[in-house]
Design an enzyme around this catalytic site. Structure first.
Site, PDB file in Angstrom:
ATOM      1  N   SER A 166       0.751  -1.260  -0.394  1.00  0.00           N
ATOM      2  CA  SER A 166       0.503  -0.158  -0.258  1.00  0.00           C
ATOM      3  C   SER A 166       1.078   1.149  -0.146  1.00  0.00           C
ATOM      4  O   SER A 166       2.004   0.980   0.488  1.00  0.00           O
ATOM      5  CB  SER A 166      -1.159   0.042   1.203  1.00  0.00           C
ATOM      6  N   TYR A 205      -1.830  -1.146  10.144  1.00  0.00           N
ATOM      7  CA  TYR A 205      -1.641  -1.108   8.671  1.00  0.00           C
ATOM      8  C   TYR A 205      -0.952  -0.587   8.409  1.00  0.00           C
ATOM      9  O   TYR A 205       0.171  -1.185   7.603  1.00  0.00           O
ATOM     10  CB  TYR A 205      -3.023  -0.223   8.349  1.00  0.00           C
TER      11      TYR A 205
END
Length: 262
Positions: free
Chosen positions: A153, A166
């Site tokens: 990401s 995350y």
């Protein structure tokens, strides 16, 4: 006949395994790889959630199978690869792994719990490592090369509020990609990372269309959220012979969000 620039992106005769294939990016990736000629294995914790997708791929003329895999559990990962071997030579060892399984917990740093941390890190980072290294062992034992695409990401390269575990996990995936690429290159196994920005899916559609979503979109230099098909070209580049000389690369697909100062 010498391959053309276009057909080097094809995956005819290849087997591709996609984790986290029951929804969102994973489901889209599985369908894309099938359309590009691969036999596709869709993996998720519950096979029942994959059956409709297998039927969809087969209805379009592709070949697909579903397998249960809990990426956080080494025994489950090993059992999945053993099941592929039991299906016979045509499925035994994947040529392509799309390491896509991931989760997040959204809450402020001071409200995050140990359970939140463990859930996110075990799935996103430990799971990525378990599946990637097991796939590599199978490829090496079969004396064949392959391509591993780790789905990270842009939050592996920058941060955002409310998703600290995350972001940390995806930063780990970026570094794991480089470590794996270094050690597996001698075995002709390429390892690269795909770094999506904010991609519109059924799961985040309501948020992206909200006032907060609009404020987020205004901070993206392209002033648009991505769509699933924006990832098609980059994924196929990393999975196919078109990217034969690429390993250890991290490709952002984010409308220039990563290079902005916002």
């Amino acid at each position: 006949m010498k391959p053309t620039a276009i057909n080097r992106f094809a995956l005819d005769g290849k087997v591709a395994l996609v984790t986290g294939a029951s929804s969102g990016l994973g489901r889209h990736f599985a369908q894309l790889l099938s359309q590009s000629g691969a036999r596709v294995v869709l993996a998720a914790r519950r096979v029942s959630r994959l059956e409709e997708d297998v039927q969809t791929i087969e209805g379009l003329g592709g070949q697909a199978r579903a397998v249960a895999m809990d990426v956080t559990n080494a025994a489950s990962v090993s059992a999945c690869f053993n099941q592929l071997a039991d299906w016979g030579q045509d499925w035994a060892v994947p040529d392509v792994l799309v390491n896509n399984a991931g989760v997040t917990v959204t809450r402020s740093l001071l409200e995050q719990t140990e359970d939140d941390w463990d859930q996110v890190m075990n799935t996103n980072l430990k799971g990525n490592w378990l599946v990637g290294t097991e796939a590599a062992r199978r490829m090496v034992a079969a004396k064949k090369g392959g391509a591993i695409v780790n789905v990270a990401s842009i939050l592996g390269m920058r941060v955002a509020g409310g998703v600290a575990p995350y972001a940390v996990s995806k930063a780990g995936v970026v570094q794991a990609t480089k470590a794996m690429a270094l050690e597996l290159a001698r075995h002709q196994i390429r390892v690269n990372a795909l770094l999506p920005g904010y991609i519109a899916t059924d799961l985040n559609k309501d948020f992206l269309e909200s006032e907060l979503g609009e404020r987020l979109r205004a901070r993206i230099p392209s002033r648009r959220f991505g769509v699933l098909t924006d990832l098609d070209g980059p994924l196929l580049l990393l999975a196919s012979d078109a990217g034969a000389a690429m390993s250890g690369a991290c490709i952002a697909v984010d409308g220039a969000h990563l290079v902005s100062s916002l």
